[in-house]
Design an enzyme around this catalytic site. Structure first.
Site, PDB file in Angstrom:
ATOM      1  N   ASP A 158       8.152   3.662   3.476  1.00  0.00           N
ATOM      2  CA  ASP A 158       7.279   2.625   2.758  1.00  0.00           C
ATOM      3  C   ASP A 158       7.994   1.124   2.859  1.00  0.00           C
ATOM      4  OD1 ASP A 158       5.173   1.647   0.808  1.00  0.00           O
ATOM      5  OD2 ASP A 158       4.930   3.891   0.779  1.00  0.00           O
ATOM      6  N   HIS A 204       4.441  -1.561  -3.105  1.00  0.00           N
ATOM      7  CA  HIS A 204       3.894  -0.353  -2.675  1.00  0.00           C
ATOM      8  C   HIS A 204       4.590   0.700  -2.696  1.00  0.00           C
ATOM      9  CE1 HIS A 204       1.667   2.553  -0.055  1.00  0.00           C
ATOM     10  NE2 HIS A 204       0.488   1.686  -0.304  1.00  0.00           N
ATOM     11  N   SER A 386      -2.795   6.341  -0.573  1.00  0.00           N
ATOM     12  CA  SER A 386      -1.460   6.247  -0.697  1.00  0.00           C
ATOM     13  C   SER A 386      -0.881   6.597  -2.107  1.00  0.00           C
ATOM     14  CB  SER A 386      -1.207   4.616  -0.705  1.00  0.00           C
ATOM     15  OG  SER A 386      -1.302   4.201   0.720  1.00  0.00           O
TER      16      SER A 386
END
Length: 444
Positions: A158, A204, A386
């Site tokens: 990520d 994220h 996600s």
């Protein structure tokens, strides 16, 4: 400061802009070594690359795949191609980070700072926000003392991880962690020189990591005792996940013996028009993953696309062999309006959130994207597939603890224990159903 950008070109942290920074990204290529590559031929190939002022960012001997930075001189590139050691030099592709469909922020005010890794349900925001953990019955696993084992590792591919955040402190194996995003490494070194390169300049990756595991300070993760491996493959600076970085990251995760790999990232391209080579790289790499017995969990994507009827389009990593594809459900146990779907593509669903209820986890204090996150301890609510995938990755880590490194058995356990929400066993939106942690662990 590294190749591709000088310190004078880096904007002040308060003026950071993805658009202005992305132009500084170095050119990347994927290089495939041929079977004729003996030590001398390889040395000649490296000399050709060096002559072009290029450098090898990553080399994987067993698959013969290398990632090369700065190979911009056409003559030198041709000279490298002429080497009997090199069979292919392919341009990199860059896929936009599959950023979430909605965001909201909530300050951690009046948090008493009490860690609760053996009682995640007592974390500060659990009762108010974490419907997702109750939906998948993670709380039933905690009541039975199932918090995960620190001998089980989950690699998070990520934007990095804010590994010093109180909710993640001590849970990331930095020795096994690595960054494969050269431009972000420059920015990390400039703004946070005391940090490991995997520190999250976005938000994220930290959010994904905290959904998998947490110390139970502000929010609960599915587990509280497994170990994470941070593998930075997506760029806060570019707002993308370069294909070369993802390939290097997957191979690295396998070689440091990650039991589970979470990929909350996407990529969509036409298989024709030269991009069939990308599919070839993917198949080669993920077959290597399967041989080495890592469980790979991937997000289905947020385009409301039927993955069974996408023609020549390659969507996300659900088209990849030997992965577990996860769609997103909402607070009402319904399919979200954004999740990709498909009978043959989706394995299971997990909470991904929507405007009716987001998925909450901590925000990175080294974010260049959300300034508020640098100012204090924040949780951030996001929605997207996600957010669904790491619920499954956390469960996979618990199942690995029970059955060992047997990817097929881990996947079947998760699939067969899911709560059927669709068409009797295999639904285009839910696959075999929405995951049930307690059932997967034999607790109900």
């Amino acid at each position: 400061m590294g190749a591709g950008v000088s310190s004078s070109e880096i904007p002040h942290i308060d003026d950071f802009s993805i658009d202005s920074a992305a132009d500084s990204a170095p050119t990347m290529h994927l290089v495939t070594l041929s079977g004729k590559c003996d030590e001398i031929a390889f040395s000649d190939a490296i000399d050709a690359l060096n002559a072009a002022n290029a450098s090898v960012v990553f080399f994987h001997e067993e698959t013969g795949i290398a990632v090369v930075k700065g190979l911009d001189d056409d003559a030198a590139k041709q000279e490298a191609r002429d080497s009997e050691c090199i069979s292919d030099i392919d341009d990199d592709e860059s896929f936009l980070l599959d950023v979430d469909t909605s965001t909201s922020e909530s300050t951690l005010m009046e948090n008493d700072g009490v860690m609760s890794p053996t009682d995640p349900a007592s974390s500060y925001w659990y009762d108010a926000f974490q419907w997702n953990m109750r939906t998948i019955k993670a709380d039933k696993a905690w009541e039975a003392g199932r918090f995960g084992s620190d001998s089980v590792t989950v690699a998070v591919l990520d934007t990095g991880i804010d590994y010093e955040n109180p909710d993640l402190a001590g849970l990331v194996d930095l020795d096994k962690s690595a960054s494969f995003v050269p431009l972000d490494d420059v920015y990390s070194q400039y703004y946070f020189p005391w940090k490991h390169p995997i520190t999250d300049l976005h938000y994220h990756g930290t959010h994904v990591a905290n959904t998998i595991v947490g110390n139970g300070w502000s929010v609960a993760g599915v587990t509280s005792n497994i170990k994470l491996i941070g593998v930075k493959v997506c760029s806060a600076v570019e707002g993308s996940c370069p294909f070369s970085s993802v390939i290097a990251g997957v191979l690295h995760a396998v070689d440091v013996e990650a039991d589970v790999i979470n990929m909350s990232l996407g990529g969509s391209f036409q298989k024709a028009n030269g991009n069939g080579k990308i599919a070839g790289y993917i198949n080669k790499v993920f077959n290597y993953v399967n041989r080495n017995k890592s469980v790979v969990v991937v997000a289905a994507g947020n385009d409301n696309t039927d993955l069974d009827h996408n023609g020549n389009q390659y969507n996300s990593y659900c088209d990849t062999p030997n992965t577990m594809c996860v769609s997103a459900s909402d607070i009402n146990d319904q399919a979200t309006d954004y999740t990709n779907y498909g009978n043959s593509a989706i394995d299971v669903a997990a909470p991904g959130g929507s405007s009716e209820g987001s998925i909450y986890a901590v925000c990175s204090q080294t974010s260049l994207v959300i300034a508020a996150c640098r100012a204090g301890w924040y949780v951030i609510g996001l929605a997207g597939s996600s957010m669904a995938a790491p619920h499954v990755a956390g469960l996979a880590a618990l199942v690995v603890e029970d059955v060992g490194n047997k990817p097929a058995q881990v996947k079947n356990t998760i699939r067969n224990s899911a709560d059927d929400l669709g068409d009797n066993g295999n639904d285009p939106y839910f696959g075999r159903g929405r995951i049930n942690v307690a059932a997967a662990l034999g607790l109900e």
